[in-house]
Enzyme design. Structure first.
Site, PDB file in Angstrom:
ATOM      1  CG  ASP A  16      -2.061   0.938   1.148  1.00 14.67           C
ATOM      2  OD1 ASP A  16      -2.286   1.499   0.056  1.00 14.67           O
ATOM      3  OD2 ASP A  16      -2.742   1.144   2.167  1.00 14.67           O
ATOM      4  CG  ASN A  18       2.002   1.483  -5.177  1.00 14.17           C
ATOM      5  OD1 ASN A  18       2.852   1.232  -4.331  1.00 14.17           O
ATOM      6  ND2 ASN A  18       1.501   0.565  -5.987  1.00 14.17           N
ATOM      7  CG  HIS A  33       0.056   2.089  -9.432  1.00  8.51           C
ATOM      8  ND1 HIS A  33      -0.215   1.730  -8.132  1.00  8.51           N
ATOM      9  CD2 HIS A  33      -1.036   2.791  -9.847  1.00  8.51           C
ATOM     10  CE1 HIS A  33      -1.411   2.201  -7.779  1.00  8.51           C
ATOM     11  NE2 HIS A  33      -1.917   2.858  -8.805  1.00  8.51           N
ATOM     12  CG  LEU A 127       9.786 -16.830  -3.454  1.00 13.13           C
ATOM     13  CD1 LEU A 127       9.492 -16.935  -1.961  1.00 13.13           C
ATOM     14  CD2 LEU A 127      10.162 -15.390  -3.810  1.00 13.13           C
ATOM     15  NE  ARG A 184      -3.023  -1.721   4.461  1.00 12.52           N
ATOM     16  CZ  ARG A 184      -4.262  -1.764   3.998  1.00 12.52           C
ATOM     17  NH1 ARG A 184      -5.076  -2.693   4.423  1.00 12.52           N
ATOM     18  NH2 ARG A 184      -4.693  -0.893   3.116  1.00 12.52           N
ATOM     19  NE  ARG A 190      -8.222   0.390   5.339  1.00 15.28           N
ATOM     20  CZ  ARG A 190      -7.731   1.613   5.413  1.00 15.28           C
ATOM     21  NH1 ARG A 190      -7.978   2.350   6.465  1.00 15.28           N
ATOM     22  NH2 ARG A 190      -6.999   2.105   4.443  1.00 15.28           N
ATOM     23  CB  SER A 192      -7.793  -4.211   2.674  1.00 14.04           C
ATOM     24  OG  SER A 192      -7.659  -2.983   3.332  1.00 14.04           O
ATOM     25  CD  GLU A 203       2.686 -13.578  15.627  1.00 15.37           C
ATOM     26  OE1 GLU A 203       2.687 -12.416  16.054  1.00 15.37           O
ATOM     27  OE2 GLU A 203       2.207 -14.533  16.262  1.00 15.37           O
TER      28      GLU A 203
HETATM   29  C1  FPP Z   1      -1.814   0.279  -3.349  1.00 10.89           C
HETATM   30  O1  FPP Z   1      -1.401   1.587  -3.541  1.00 10.89           O
HETATM   31  C2  FPP Z   1      -1.365  -0.648  -4.355  1.00 10.89           C
HETATM   32  C3  FPP Z   1      -2.135  -1.198  -5.346  1.00 10.89           C
HETATM   33  C4  FPP Z   1      -3.518  -0.833  -5.577  1.00 10.89           C
HETATM   34  C5  FPP Z   1      -1.676  -2.217  -6.251  1.00 10.89           C
HETATM   35  C6  FPP Z   1      -0.319  -2.797  -6.018  1.00 10.89           C
HETATM   36  C7  FPP Z   1       0.404  -2.800  -7.284  1.00 10.89           C
HETATM   37  C8  FPP Z   1       1.738  -2.708  -7.429  1.00 10.89           C
HETATM   38  C9  FPP Z   1       2.663  -2.703  -6.316  1.00 10.89           C
HETATM   39  C10 FPP Z   1       2.344  -2.573  -8.766  1.00 10.89           C
HETATM   40  C11 FPP Z   1       2.187  -3.722  -9.674  1.00 10.89           C
HETATM   41  C12 FPP Z   1       2.449  -5.048  -9.091  1.00 10.89           C
HETATM   42  C13 FPP Z   1       3.045  -6.045  -9.748  1.00 10.89           C
HETATM   43  C14 FPP Z   1       3.110  -7.400  -9.148  1.00 10.89           C
HETATM   44  C15 FPP Z   1       3.677  -5.844 -11.070  1.00 10.89           C
HETATM   45  P1  FPP Z   1      -2.500   2.709  -3.577  1.00 10.89           P
HETATM   46  O2  FPP Z   1      -2.679   3.082  -4.992  1.00 10.89           O
HETATM   47  O3  FPP Z   1      -3.728   2.254  -2.886  1.00 10.89           O
HETATM   48  O4  FPP Z   1      -1.794   3.830  -2.758  1.00 10.89           O
HETATM   49  P2  FPP Z   1      -2.475   4.993  -1.903  1.00 10.89           P
HETATM   50  O5  FPP Z   1      -3.251   4.302  -0.811  1.00 10.89           O
HETATM   51  O6  FPP Z   1      -1.300   5.755  -1.387  1.00 10.89           O
HETATM   52  O7  FPP Z   1      -3.331   5.780  -2.844  1.00 10.89           O
END
Ligand code: FPP
Length: 236
Positions: A16, A18, A33, A127, A184, A190, A192, A203
């Site tokens: 979380d 990005n 992302h 892995l 997380r 959360r 989620s 854990e």
């Molecule tokens: C949450 O950040 C993340 C996501 C919705 C998707 C996770 C995706 C990636 C890490 C990239 C692609 C993954 C792979 C495996 C290639 P958010 O957008 O909810 O962030 P925010 O809460 O700060 O807005």
């Protein structure tokens, strides 16, 4: 940092932050992302070094479909590119790629890339990297119930035999052990809708670090914290 005394067999991560990472830099969300996808590479490497058996990443939730169409499209493209560019390297390193979720909801081209990556890495013994895509814990439980009903109707399962171990065999995760450690990022407290059934005894480790900044050191800190805990599974 020394190698922790206890390594979790299975780590699950809610990636979380990005969007916030991008916002802090005045960049579009898709840049966050993209940086998040780079962090995935670092964490896969770190898990291999630590000899973690399974790593499940929440890459796209059932709820993420509600995001603006442009963001959904860029996440799907990113996933496709990740699979296209990283599968050879992961294969050479012995990573086995798997996916859980309602995969049929993904765009056709994405499903194709995923299928190729899974097939190519199927017999690897390093892995196991599990991508949760179009994944929701409640949806998984509903799909599990439908599978149980089907098996009962076909005469392959006696309802009286249903217990947690039997039910777990009807979940997407039937081939994997439950996560020992749930991480997380970005400080949110959360779950989620992630692996609701499977995290019963996991854990939890929550860090304020935003996912694109997550590196090996942070994973080591989480595993070190995990190793210091005493897990009682409801006993004393
Ligand atoms: C949450 O950040 C993340 C996501 C919705 C998707 C996770 C995706 C990636 C890490 C990239 C692609 C993954 C792979 C495996 C290639 P958010 O957008 O909810 O962030 P925010 O809460 O700060 O807005």
């Amino acid at each position: 940092m020394p190698v922790p005394s206890q390594i979790p067999r299975h780590i699950a991560i809610i990636m979380d932050g990005n969007g916030r990472w991008a916002k802090e830099r005045g960049l579009p969300r898709r840049a966050g992302h993209r940086a998040g996808a780079d962090a995935v590479g670092h964490v896969v490497d770190a898990c291999q070094e630590l000899k973690v058996g399974y790593l499940t990443l929440y890459a796209f939730s059932s709820e993420n479909w509600k995001r603006p169409a442009g963001e959904v499209k860029s996440l799907m493209k990113l996933l496709e590119r990740f699979l296209k560019e990283k599968t050879s390297e992961m294969d050479e390193r012995g990573v086995r790629l798997q996916a859980i979720g309602r995969l049929k909801d993904l765009p056709e081209s994405c499903q194709q890339q995923l299928h190729e990556a899974v097939e190519r890495t199927r017999s690897n013994t390093g892995l196991t990297l599990i991508l949760a895509l179009s994944y929701g814990g409640r949806e998984e439980i509903i799909d599990g119930i439908k599978s149980v009903i089907h098996h009962v109707r076909e005469g392959h399962l006696d309802v009286g035999m249903l217990d947690p171990d039997v039910f777990a065999k009807h979940l997407y995760t039937r081939y994997y052990p439950d996560p020992d450690l749930l991480i997380r990022t970005s400080g949110e407290m959360r779950v989620s809708n992630f692996l609701l059934w499977q995290i019963s005894y996991a854990e939890m480790y929550i860090t304020k670090t935003l996912w694109p900044d997550f590196r090996k050191e942070e994973l080591l800190a989480a595993v070190t914290d995990y190793a210091a805990r005493s897990r009682r599974f409801g006993g004393i």
